[in-house]
Design a protein around this motif. Sequence first.
Motif, PDB file in Angstrom:
ATOM      1  N   ILE A  28       0.823  -1.206   0.000  1.00 47.46           N
ATOM      2  CA  ILE A  28       0.000   0.000   0.000  1.00 47.46           C
ATOM      3  C   ILE A  28       0.862   1.264   0.000  1.00 47.46           C
ATOM      4  O   ILE A  28       0.446   2.293  -0.524  1.00 47.46           O
ATOM      5  N   THR A  30       3.612   1.712  -1.651  1.00 46.37           N
ATOM      6  CA  THR A  30       4.123   1.948  -3.009  1.00 46.37           C
ATOM      7  C   THR A  30       3.047   2.433  -3.976  1.00 46.37           C
ATOM      8  O   THR A  30       3.375   2.833  -5.086  1.00 46.37           O
ATOM      9  N   GLN A  31       1.777   2.412  -3.574  1.00 44.90           N
ATOM     10  CA  GLN A  31       0.691   2.908  -4.433  1.00 44.90           C
ATOM     11  C   GLN A  31       0.662   4.422  -4.391  1.00 44.90           C
ATOM     12  O   GLN A  31       0.264   5.029  -3.413  1.00 44.90           O
ATOM     13  N   THR A  33      -1.096   6.211  -6.609  1.00 47.15           N
ATOM     14  CA  THR A  33      -2.348   6.680  -7.211  1.00 47.15           C
ATOM     15  C   THR A  33      -3.413   6.962  -6.160  1.00 47.15           C
ATOM     16  O   THR A  33      -4.387   7.642  -6.455  1.00 47.15           O
ATOM     17  N   ARG A  39      -4.331   5.647   1.983  1.00 52.22           N
ATOM     18  CA  ARG A  39      -3.268   4.647   2.170  1.00 52.22           C
ATOM     19  C   ARG A  39      -3.033   4.358   3.639  1.00 52.22           C
ATOM     20  O   ARG A  39      -2.863   3.205   4.041  1.00 52.22           O
TER      21      ARG A  39
END
Length: 74
Positions: A28, A30-31, A33, A39
Amino acid sequence: MALLRRRWPVAWLWCAVSLALLNGWIPIITQTTLAPLIRVANGVEITLSSVIFGLLAAWLLAHRAAPAPDRHAG
């Protein structure tokens, strides 16, 4: 399994921490977007569910089932 040979709280802690880190926070974070607040909320939710799962997994693996009665005895 080597960790479960230790005392119960140590096994529970290691199972919970490893599940929370590997299954929750690393993917999560590294997301990029998603919004940061989403997050963090998602990471907290995954961490709490992983702690509960770690507790159950450590308890189930540390306790042996009672032996089945021998049906062929006497």
